[in-house]
Motif scaffolding. Structure first.
Motif, PDB file in Angstrom:
ATOM      1  N   SER A 159       1.019  -1.319  -0.299  1.00  0.00           N
ATOM      2  CA  SER A 159      -0.019   0.051   0.427  1.00  0.00           C
ATOM      3  C   SER A 159       0.851   1.437  -0.134  1.00  0.00           C
ATOM      4  N   VAL A 160       0.439   1.801  -1.158  1.00  0.00           N
ATOM      5  CA  VAL A 160       1.515   3.599  -0.786  1.00  0.00           C
ATOM      6  C   VAL A 160       1.180   3.955   0.364  1.00  0.00           C
ATOM      7  N   ILE A 161       2.237   5.410   0.800  1.00  0.00           N
ATOM      8  CA  ILE A 161       2.312   5.484   2.227  1.00  0.00           C
ATOM      9  C   ILE A 161       2.704   7.059   2.184  1.00  0.00           C
ATOM     10  N   GLY A 162       3.043   7.587   1.125  1.00  0.00           N
ATOM     11  CA  GLY A 162       4.017   8.475   0.837  1.00  0.00           C
ATOM     12  C   GLY A 162       3.740   9.552  -0.360  1.00  0.00           C
ATOM     13  N   GLU A 163       4.844  10.099  -0.953  1.00  0.00           N
ATOM     14  CA  GLU A 163       4.752  10.816  -1.868  1.00  0.00           C
ATOM     15  C   GLU A 163       5.513  11.539  -2.018  1.00  0.00           C
ATOM     16  N   LEU A 164       7.060  11.854  -2.467  1.00  0.00           N
ATOM     17  CA  LEU A 164       7.639  12.587  -2.097  1.00  0.00           C
ATOM     18  C   LEU A 164       7.594  13.130  -3.770  1.00  0.00           C
ATOM     19  N   VAL A 165       7.398  14.922  -3.472  1.00  0.00           N
ATOM     20  CA  VAL A 165       6.870  15.177  -4.767  1.00  0.00           C
ATOM     21  C   VAL A 165       8.045  16.710  -5.003  1.00  0.00           C
ATOM     22  N   ILE A 166       8.800  17.217  -6.111  1.00  0.00           N
ATOM     23  CA  ILE A 166       9.951  17.898  -6.233  1.00  0.00           C
ATOM     24  C   ILE A 166       9.741  19.169  -7.131  1.00  0.00           C
ATOM     25  N   TYR A 167       9.480  20.478  -7.244  1.00  0.00           N
ATOM     26  CA  TYR A 167       8.696  21.692  -7.804  1.00  0.00           C
ATOM     27  C   TYR A 167       9.444  22.009  -8.205  1.00  0.00           C
ATOM     28  N   TYR A 168       9.454  23.171  -9.338  1.00  0.00           N
ATOM     29  CA  TYR A 168      10.410  23.810  -9.838  1.00  0.00           C
ATOM     30  C   TYR A 168       9.559  25.885 -10.189  1.00  0.00           C
ATOM     31  N   ASN A 169       9.813  26.558  -9.940  1.00  0.00           N
ATOM     32  CA  ASN A 169       9.467  27.911 -10.567  1.00  0.00           C
ATOM     33  C   ASN A 169      10.670  28.320 -10.821  1.00  0.00           C
ATOM     34  N   GLY A 222      16.225  29.961 -10.496  1.00  0.00           N
ATOM     35  CA  GLY A 222      15.499  28.964 -10.388  1.00  0.00           C
ATOM     36  C   GLY A 222      14.929  28.494  -8.706  1.00  0.00           C
ATOM     37  N   THR A 223      13.844  28.047  -8.997  1.00  0.00           N
ATOM     38  CA  THR A 223      13.914  27.637  -6.942  1.00  0.00           C
ATOM     39  C   THR A 223      12.944  26.143  -7.334  1.00  0.00           C
ATOM     40  N   ASN A 224      13.469  25.665  -6.531  1.00  0.00           N
ATOM     41  CA  ASN A 224      13.047  24.263  -6.355  1.00  0.00           C
ATOM     42  C   ASN A 224      12.662  23.461  -5.224  1.00  0.00           C
ATOM     43  N   SER A 225      10.894  23.176  -5.330  1.00  0.00           N
ATOM     44  CA  SER A 225      10.524  22.887  -3.139  1.00  0.00           C
ATOM     45  C   SER A 225      10.497  21.781  -3.711  1.00  0.00           C
ATOM     46  N   ALA A 226      10.177  20.875  -2.527  1.00  0.00           N
ATOM     47  CA  ALA A 226       9.809  19.639  -2.253  1.00  0.00           C
ATOM     48  C   ALA A 226       9.029  19.561  -0.697  1.00  0.00           C
ATOM     49  N   ILE A 282      15.478  18.499   0.495  1.00  0.00           N
ATOM     50  CA  ILE A 282      15.900  18.326  -0.700  1.00  0.00           C
ATOM     51  C   ILE A 282      16.939  19.357  -0.689  1.00  0.00           C
ATOM     52  N   LEU A 283      18.207  19.307  -2.270  1.00  0.00           N
ATOM     53  CA  LEU A 283      19.865  20.233  -2.597  1.00  0.00           C
ATOM     54  C   LEU A 283      19.228  20.224  -3.665  1.00  0.00           C
ATOM     55  N   ARG A 284      20.635  21.409  -3.817  1.00  0.00           N
ATOM     56  CA  ARG A 284      20.966  21.598  -5.096  1.00  0.00           C
ATOM     57  C   ARG A 284      21.898  20.643  -5.473  1.00  0.00           C
ATOM     58  N   CYS A 285      22.640  20.433  -6.531  1.00  0.00           N
ATOM     59  CA  CYS A 285      23.471  19.926  -6.713  1.00  0.00           C
ATOM     60  C   CYS A 285      24.118  20.328  -7.754  1.00  0.00           C
ATOM     61  N   SER A 286      25.857  20.196  -7.819  1.00  0.00           N
ATOM     62  CA  SER A 286      26.539  20.705  -8.881  1.00  0.00           C
ATOM     63  C   SER A 286      27.146  20.184  -9.604  1.00  0.00           C
ATOM     64  N   THR A 318      18.567  27.428  -9.015  1.00  0.00           N
ATOM     65  CA  THR A 318      18.981  25.786  -9.024  1.00  0.00           C
ATOM     66  C   THR A 318      18.746  25.746 -10.458  1.00  0.00           C
ATOM     67  N   ALA A 319      18.726  27.317 -11.856  1.00  0.00           N
ATOM     68  CA  ALA A 319      17.814  26.957 -13.648  1.00  0.00           C
ATOM     69  C   ALA A 319      19.469  26.161 -13.233  1.00  0.00           C
ATOM     70  N   ASN A 320      19.920  25.544 -14.805  1.00  0.00           N
ATOM     71  CA  ASN A 320      21.151  24.905 -14.894  1.00  0.00           C
ATOM     72  C   ASN A 320      21.726  23.571 -13.985  1.00  0.00           C
ATOM     73  N   TYR A 321      20.915  23.941 -12.754  1.00  0.00           N
ATOM     74  CA  TYR A 321      21.750  22.792 -11.880  1.00  0.00           C
ATOM     75  C   TYR A 321      21.062  21.455 -11.973  1.00  0.00           C
ATOM     76  N   CYS A 322      20.661  21.024 -11.280  1.00  0.00           N
ATOM     77  CA  CYS A 322      20.786  19.157 -10.870  1.00  0.00           C
ATOM     78  C   CYS A 322      20.055  19.287  -9.429  1.00  0.00           C
TER      79      CYS A 322
END
Length: 145
Positions: A42-52, A57-61, A80-84, A118-122
């Motif tokens: 049974s599904v008990i949770g959901e991880l969602v990443i958003y961008y605007n 660039g802003t990402n939220s989770a 959430i992390l901004r990656c190199s 976060t624009a242009n970054y993972c």
């Protein structure tokens, strides 16, 4: 932090060296990744990443309670992390910036947490819930690249 081991696997030791981001965030925008975590089929949770596009660039989770966990207080975390990296969807993140961990006993969701520039970054996120005496967590790997 309930899910410290998961976050260490996601970000490596750099998690503790990255500086925290202070972003005005919400659980809204364009969804760039979502994945569920299940327990006993049974599904008990959901991880969602958003961008605007604000703030370079802003990402939220957010980590949402789903199914039987919806509306039931349980230890829940998200970060959430901004990656190199600028490419390589699904890879291990090398963090350059991290949000604070939102951790608590929640009934509906942990988060929002966010990083800017976060624009242009993972980005990568981890979230989870302690349910039925077991930690159930999910890592996104690099996304939005």
């Amino acid at each position: 932090m309930v899910f410290l081991s998961s976050m260490l696997m996601l970000a490596g030791a750099g998690l503790f060296l990255a500086s925290p981001a202070q972003a005005a965030t919400s659980c809204s925008g364009t969804i760039t990744h979502d994945a569920t975590v299940s327990r006993s089929g049974s599904v008990i949770g959901e991880l969602v990443i958003y961008y605007n596009s604000s703030n370079g660039g802003t990402n939220s989770a957010c980590f949402y309670h789903r199914g039987v966990s919806y509306g039931v207080a349980a230890p829940t975390d998200v970060q959430i992390l901004r990656c190199s990296q600028t490419s390589g969807t699904g890879k291990v993140c090398t963090p350059t910036q991290n949000s604070p961990v939102d951790s608590g006993s929640y009934s509906y969701q942990a988060g929002p947490v966010g990083v800017t520039g976060t624009a242009n970054y993972c980005v990568a996120a981890v979230g989870g819930i302690w349910w039925g005496g077991t930690e159930s967590s999910i890592e996104s790997g690099t996304r939005g690249c």
